[in-house]
Write a protein that holds these residues in place. Structure first.
Motif, PDB file in Angstrom:
ATOM      1  N   ARG A 274      40.596  29.441  32.960  1.00  0.00           N
ATOM      2  CA  ARG A 274      41.816  29.665  33.743  1.00  0.00           C
ATOM      3  C   ARG A 274      41.630  30.845  34.698  1.00  0.00           C
ATOM      4  O   ARG A 274      42.074  30.815  35.841  1.00  0.00           O
ATOM      5  CB  ARG A 274      42.992  29.929  32.802  1.00  0.00           C
ATOM      6  N   LEU A 275      40.943  31.887  34.240  1.00  0.00           N
ATOM      7  CA  LEU A 275      40.701  33.045  35.103  1.00  0.00           C
ATOM      8  C   LEU A 275      39.701  32.713  36.215  1.00  0.00           C
ATOM      9  O   LEU A 275      39.835  33.170  37.340  1.00  0.00           O
ATOM     10  CB  LEU A 275      40.188  34.218  34.259  1.00  0.00           C
ATOM     11  N   SER A 276      38.704  31.892  35.882  1.00  0.00           N
ATOM     12  CA  SER A 276      37.704  31.530  36.882  1.00  0.00           C
ATOM     13  C   SER A 276      38.309  30.750  38.035  1.00  0.00           C
ATOM     14  O   SER A 276      37.772  30.760  39.148  1.00  0.00           O
ATOM     15  CB  SER A 276      36.594  30.704  36.228  1.00  0.00           C
ATOM     16  N   ALA A 277      39.424  30.088  37.770  1.00  0.00           N
ATOM     17  CA  ALA A 277      40.066  29.298  38.823  1.00  0.00           C
ATOM     18  C   ALA A 277      40.813  30.164  39.833  1.00  0.00           C
ATOM     19  O   ALA A 277      41.217  29.686  40.901  1.00  0.00           O
ATOM     20  CB  ALA A 277      41.034  28.295  38.193  1.00  0.00           C
ATOM     21  N   LEU A 278      40.981  31.443  39.526  1.00  0.00           N
ATOM     22  CA  LEU A 278      41.683  32.351  40.430  1.00  0.00           C
ATOM     23  C   LEU A 278      40.758  32.805  41.561  1.00  0.00           C
ATOM     24  O   LEU A 278      39.533  32.793  41.434  1.00  0.00           O
ATOM     25  CB  LEU A 278      42.185  33.586  39.668  1.00  0.00           C
ATOM     26  N   THR A 279      41.355  33.273  42.640  1.00  0.00           N
ATOM     27  CA  THR A 279      40.578  33.896  43.710  1.00  0.00           C
ATOM     28  C   THR A 279      40.062  35.250  43.235  1.00  0.00           C
ATOM     29  O   THR A 279      40.599  35.833  42.286  1.00  0.00           O
ATOM     30  CB  THR A 279      41.445  34.103  44.961  1.00  0.00           C
ATOM     31  N   PRO A 280      39.022  35.783  43.872  1.00  0.00           N
ATOM     32  CA  PRO A 280      38.517  37.101  43.465  1.00  0.00           C
ATOM     33  C   PRO A 280      39.593  38.183  43.482  1.00  0.00           C
ATOM     34  O   PRO A 280      39.623  39.042  42.591  1.00  0.00           O
ATOM     35  CB  PRO A 280      37.415  37.381  44.496  1.00  0.00           C
ATOM     36  N   ALA A 281      40.489  38.161  44.474  1.00  0.00           N
ATOM     37  CA  ALA A 281      41.555  39.171  44.546  1.00  0.00           C
ATOM     38  C   ALA A 281      42.490  39.061  43.361  1.00  0.00           C
ATOM     39  O   ALA A 281      42.924  40.078  42.789  1.00  0.00           O
ATOM     40  CB  ALA A 281      42.334  39.014  45.856  1.00  0.00           C
ATOM     41  N   ALA A 282      42.813  37.847  42.954  1.00  0.00           N
ATOM     42  CA  ALA A 282      43.710  37.653  41.816  1.00  0.00           C
ATOM     43  C   ALA A 282      43.038  38.082  40.517  1.00  0.00           C
ATOM     44  O   ALA A 282      43.677  38.694  39.646  1.00  0.00           O
ATOM     45  CB  ALA A 282      44.143  36.191  41.737  1.00  0.00           C
ATOM     46  N   ARG A 283      41.749  37.781  40.361  1.00  0.00           N
ATOM     47  CA  ARG A 283      41.039  38.215  39.157  1.00  0.00           C
ATOM     48  C   ARG A 283      40.979  39.739  39.089  1.00  0.00           C
ATOM     49  O   ARG A 283      41.101  40.330  38.014  1.00  0.00           O
ATOM     50  CB  ARG A 283      39.613  37.638  39.139  1.00  0.00           C
ATOM     51  N   ARG A 284      40.828  40.382  40.239  1.00  0.00           N
ATOM     52  CA  ARG A 284      40.785  41.847  40.276  1.00  0.00           C
ATOM     53  C   ARG A 284      42.136  42.421  39.848  1.00  0.00           C
ATOM     54  O   ARG A 284      42.197  43.387  39.082  1.00  0.00           O
ATOM     55  CB  ARG A 284      40.415  42.317  41.681  1.00  0.00           C
ATOM     56  N   VAL A 285      43.220  41.835  40.317  1.00  0.00           N
ATOM     57  CA  VAL A 285      44.558  42.291  39.935  1.00  0.00           C
ATOM     58  C   VAL A 285      44.774  42.125  38.433  1.00  0.00           C
ATOM     59  O   VAL A 285      45.318  43.001  37.752  1.00  0.00           O
ATOM     60  CB  VAL A 285      45.633  41.516  40.729  1.00  0.00           C
ATOM     61  N   ALA A 286      44.342  40.972  37.884  1.00  0.00           N
ATOM     62  CA  ALA A 286      44.492  40.735  36.451  1.00  0.00           C
ATOM     63  C   ALA A 286      43.687  41.750  35.647  1.00  0.00           C
ATOM     64  O   ALA A 286      44.138  42.240  34.599  1.00  0.00           O
ATOM     65  CB  ALA A 286      44.058  39.316  36.105  1.00  0.00           C
ATOM     66  N   LEU A 287      42.491  42.094  36.122  1.00  0.00           N
ATOM     67  CA  LEU A 287      41.654  43.084  35.445  1.00  0.00           C
ATOM     68  C   LEU A 287      42.328  44.449  35.435  1.00  0.00           C
ATOM     69  O   LEU A 287      42.374  45.129  34.399  1.00  0.00           O
ATOM     70  CB  LEU A 287      40.293  43.160  36.129  1.00  0.00           C
ATOM     71  N   VAL A 288      42.857  44.875  36.570  1.00  0.00           N
ATOM     72  CA  VAL A 288      43.531  46.178  36.629  1.00  0.00           C
ATOM     73  C   VAL A 288      44.734  46.202  35.690  1.00  0.00           C
ATOM     74  O   VAL A 288      44.972  47.192  34.978  1.00  0.00           O
ATOM     75  CB  VAL A 288      43.960  46.500  38.074  1.00  0.00           C
ATOM     76  N   ALA A 289      45.494  45.122  35.657  1.00  0.00           N
ATOM     77  CA  ALA A 289      46.652  45.055  34.767  1.00  0.00           C
ATOM     78  C   ALA A 289      46.228  45.148  33.310  1.00  0.00           C
ATOM     79  O   ALA A 289      46.895  45.796  32.494  1.00  0.00           O
ATOM     80  CB  ALA A 289      47.428  43.760  35.008  1.00  0.00           C
ATOM     81  N   ALA A 290      45.110  44.508  32.962  1.00  0.00           N
ATOM     82  CA  ALA A 290      44.621  44.551  31.580  1.00  0.00           C
ATOM     83  C   ALA A 290      44.111  45.940  31.209  1.00  0.00           C
ATOM     84  O   ALA A 290      44.215  46.363  30.058  1.00  0.00           O
ATOM     85  CB  ALA A 290      43.520  43.523  31.389  1.00  0.00           C
ATOM     86  N   ALA A 291      43.573  46.659  32.170  1.00  0.00           N
ATOM     87  CA  ALA A 291      43.024  47.990  31.903  1.00  0.00           C
ATOM     88  C   ALA A 291      44.117  49.046  31.761  1.00  0.00           C
ATOM     89  O   ALA A 291      43.906  50.074  31.109  1.00  0.00           O
ATOM     90  CB  ALA A 291      42.069  48.397  33.023  1.00  0.00           C
ATOM     91  N   ALA A 292      45.280  48.822  32.364  1.00  0.00           N
ATOM     92  CA  ALA A 292      46.363  49.810  32.362  1.00  0.00           C
ATOM     93  C   ALA A 292      47.175  49.711  31.076  1.00  0.00           C
ATOM     94  O   ALA A 292      47.383  48.627  30.538  1.00  0.00           O
ATOM     95  CB  ALA A 292      47.270  49.588  33.564  1.00  0.00           C
ATOM     96  N   ALA A 293      47.649  50.864  30.596  1.00  0.00           N
ATOM     97  CA  ALA A 293      48.481  50.870  29.393  1.00  0.00           C
ATOM     98  C   ALA A 293      49.868  50.322  29.682  1.00  0.00           C
ATOM     99  O   ALA A 293      50.423  49.568  28.876  1.00  0.00           O
ATOM    100  CB  ALA A 293      48.584  52.288  28.838  1.00  0.00           C
ATOM    101  N   GLU A 294      50.440  50.691  30.802  1.00  0.00           N
ATOM    102  CA  GLU A 294      51.774  50.225  31.179  1.00  0.00           C
ATOM    103  C   GLU A 294      51.754  49.793  32.645  1.00  0.00           C
ATOM    104  O   GLU A 294      52.205  50.519  33.526  1.00  0.00           O
ATOM    105  CB  GLU A 294      52.810  51.331  30.950  1.00  0.00           C
ATOM    106  N   PRO A 295      51.223  48.607  32.918  1.00  0.00           N
ATOM    107  CA  PRO A 295      51.092  48.174  34.315  1.00  0.00           C
ATOM    108  C   PRO A 295      52.430  47.832  34.943  1.00  0.00           C
ATOM    109  O   PRO A 295      53.339  47.330  34.279  1.00  0.00           O
ATOM    110  CB  PRO A 295      50.216  46.923  34.199  1.00  0.00           C
ATOM    111  N   THR A 296      52.553  48.137  36.207  1.00  0.00           N
ATOM    112  CA  THR A 296      53.701  47.749  37.024  1.00  0.00           C
ATOM    113  C   THR A 296      53.165  47.162  38.322  1.00  0.00           C
ATOM    114  O   THR A 296      51.992  47.357  38.663  1.00  0.00           O
ATOM    115  CB  THR A 296      54.605  48.949  37.349  1.00  0.00           C
ATOM    116  N   THR A 297      54.036  46.481  39.043  1.00  0.00           N
ATOM    117  CA  THR A 297      53.612  45.933  40.334  1.00  0.00           C
ATOM    118  C   THR A 297      53.168  47.048  41.267  1.00  0.00           C
ATOM    119  O   THR A 297      52.146  46.939  41.955  1.00  0.00           O
ATOM    120  CB  THR A 297      54.759  45.128  40.966  1.00  0.00           C
ATOM    121  N   ALA A 298      53.939  48.133  41.302  1.00  0.00           N
ATOM    122  CA  ALA A 298      53.583  49.254  42.183  1.00  0.00           C
ATOM    123  C   ALA A 298      52.221  49.836  41.813  1.00  0.00           C
ATOM    124  O   ALA A 298      51.420  50.191  42.691  1.00  0.00           O
ATOM    125  CB  ALA A 298      54.659  50.337  42.095  1.00  0.00           C
ATOM    126  N   LEU A 299      51.935  49.930  40.508  1.00  0.00           N
ATOM    127  CA  LEU A 299      50.645  50.467  40.076  1.00  0.00           C
ATOM    128  C   LEU A 299      49.510  49.542  40.501  1.00  0.00           C
ATOM    129  O   LEU A 299      48.457  50.006  40.971  1.00  0.00           O
ATOM    130  CB  LEU A 299      50.633  50.645  38.556  1.00  0.00           C
TER     131      LEU A 299
END
Length: 561
Positions: A274-299
């Motif tokens: 499912r992740l591989s089907a995303l564009t590189p930009a979307a996978r990067r956003v998902a990675l940052v969200a997973a790395a953050a303790a409390e992710p927000t859209t602004a972050l």
């Protein structure tokens, strides 16, 4: 990624195929006080679904339910889970608590001004116990912890302490869901806090074939013939998350032959697809969200620093990987966060952590990102971990402080010998204070074994550790080696250690000799506080020796202090 607060009155739909598990929890909820409910099972098996339903059942019975759902990224934080569990409860109980304990809990949760002395973790634990008992007097209380394997260590320690002492009349209980088979599972002390005969363990097992059929109809609007369902059941082994991932592939072309369908070989592979089907930009956003303790859209926007970030967020949301709104970013399942993090390369993960380090405020979170953003030891990251350890210690989280100091030592460049030794000694001290004498000894022995500026302090602390854990003769050998130091303050500490131990064993003459030398070294040092403690030890030795000057020595110590 945390859900926190008093559970609302909304009733979740009853879990599919979980009648037996729900029945056990209903029986437990009839009289849960002084006991513990544990929901456990493999990843994706549906623990959270059952846990949420149990929370709703408890609310329906009139209990106050406070929830905490820590994420994997939060396990390094200090008292994050405790803030979730006590935040909605604390104002009224705090007003009724003894001042010292109120100050301890306020320091732990950053609710008041920092005191001159940090609270001990034991003081925070007693304050938590008081707060829970006072809250239970007002309203029968269920503390519901999902993904307890990710609960931060400092929170686990104090909640476990309280749980060991709560009785049925306190009207406070804990319900924890935990994933089985996790390395470094931090929920074990929580489970062991309650005797086995007072635990209700609910093992969440595979779904039946009929339950998978109902799951498809309700969640995906998909109805399949029995032979196809049998094939799916064999593939997913009754794991509902894996079954849903297969169902999504089927829903895209439900009449295609089985051999032509893109069926993944495992749940990990399914989430990765499912992740591989995303564009590189979307996978990067998902990675940052997973790395953050409390992710927000602004972050996510700030960390990515790209024009297409909001489009990428929309893509991830559209793929059902996470939801994003004013309350933050929430992954559809914790495994999706783990998969998003694992899907990135080492360089991409370091880049994500490096970006987050410049955007978060909490010292321990910033230090964590700095350290994970480096591929090798780094002085800046090590210093940040030192600062985070200081902050953790000031909040009474000695165990967390020790872990941070040990991490700081790992991140110290090899050429910085003094900083490495200092951090190892500090980590050993923190480990000892938090009750891990074996770990403390290992860390201190690393420094004591080699000549260097911290060697003598490590020897003294090793001696103290052994003296307090039954190794008296070996302790004195370490102290004798430590006396070779030129550091006058350390000499005072060593002489006082000798004197105190001698007093406990009845060797008053030996104690007087060491206490006198402690005072002499303190006089030369010129520090009034150090001298006050040396004089107090000397006064005790003089008192037991029948010296009439003892009272005058003690009076001088009090005046200096």
């Amino acid at each position: 990624m945390r859900a926190t607060g008093v559970q609302d009155e909304r009733v979740h739909a009853e879990p599919i195929g979980r009648d037996a598990e729900v029945a056990v929890l209903q029986e437990w909820l009839a009289d849960p006080w002084g006991r513990l409910a544990v929901l456990e099972g493999e990843a994706g098996i549906g623990k959270t679904t059952v846990w949420r339903h149990a929370c709703s059942l408890a609310s329906g019975l009139g209990y106050a339910v406070v929830t905490c759902s820590p994420s994997e990224a939060e396990r390094q934080l200090v008292f994050a889970g405790l803030a979730d569990l006590l935040g909605p409860l604390l104002p009224e109980p705090a007003a009724a608590m003894a001042p010292a304990r109120r100050r301890a809990i306020e320091a732990a949760l950053l609710l008041g001004e920092a005191g001159t002395e940090p609270p001990e973790e034991r003081a925070v634990a007693f304050a938590v116990l008081d707060a829970l008992r006072l809250a239970g007097r007002r309203h029968a209380l269920v503390l519901a912890i999902d993904d307890a394997q990710w609960l931060d260590r400092s929170s686990t320690a104090v909640v476990s302490f309280a749980l060991r002492r709560l009785v049925s009349s306190d009207r406070v209980t804990v319900m924890a869901a935990r994933r089985s088979g996790i390395d470094g599972d931090s929920s074990r002390p929580l489970i062991d806090a309650v005797e086995p005969d007072l635990r209700t363990t609910v093992t969440i097992g595979p779904l039946s074939l009929g339950a998978v059929h109902r799951l498809y109809r309700q969640r995906l609007g998909l109805s399949l013939p029995r032979p196809r369902l049998l094939q799916i059941q064999e593939k997913c082994a009754g794991n509902p998350l894996f079954a849903l991932e297969i169902g999504r592939a089927l829903a895209s072309d439900p009449v295609a032959p089985w051999r032509e369908l893109p069926i993944p070989s495992s749940l990990t592979a399914a989430l990765g697809a499912r992740l591989s089907a995303l564009t590189p930009a979307a996978r990067r956003v998902a990675l940052v969200a997973a790395a953050a303790a409390e992710p927000t859209t602004a972050l996510l926007v700030a960390a990515s620093n790209r024009d297409d970030t909001r489009d990428a967020i929309s893509e991830v949301v559209g793929a059902g990987i996470f939801a994003a709104d004013d309350d933050g970013v929430r992954f559809g399942h914790p495994l999706l966060a783990s998969a998003a993090y694992a899907h990135g390369s080492d360089a991409e993960r370091r880049e994500a952590h490096g970006a987050l380090a410049g955007l978060v405020d909490a010292p321990e979170e910033r230090a964590r990102h700095l350290a994970l953003g480096k591929g090798s030891p780094d002085a800046t990251a090590a210093a940040a971990l030192d600062l985070a350890a200081d902050k953790a210690e000031a909040r009474g989280a000695q165990a967390a402080s020790g872990e941070l100091r040990e991490w700081a030592a790992e991140m110290t460049p090899a050429a910085e010998h003094h900083d490495l030794a200092r951090r190892l000694v500090a980590a050993g001290r923190a480990a000892f204070v938090s009750g891990d004498a074996e770990r403390a000894r290992t860390l201190l022995e690393r420094v004591a074994a080699a000549p260097g500026p911290m060697q003598h302090e490590a020897l003294w602390r090793l001696g103290t550790l052994l003296d307090e854990t039954g190794g008296g003769s070996e302790a004195r050998e370490y102290w004798l080696q430590a006396l070779a130091t030129e550091d006058l303050q350390l000499r005072v500490h060593v002489e006082r250690s000798f004197a105190t131990t001698a007093l406990y064993t009845g060797s008053v003459k030996t104690a007087s000799s060491h206490s006198t030398r402690a005072v002499e070294a303190a006089e030369r040092l010129g520090d009034p506080r150090v001298l006050a403690y040396a004089l107090a030890t000397d006064a005790l030795a003089r008192t037991l020796a029948g010296d009439p000057q003892a009272a005058a020595v003690l009076a001088r110590a009090v005046a200096l202090e």
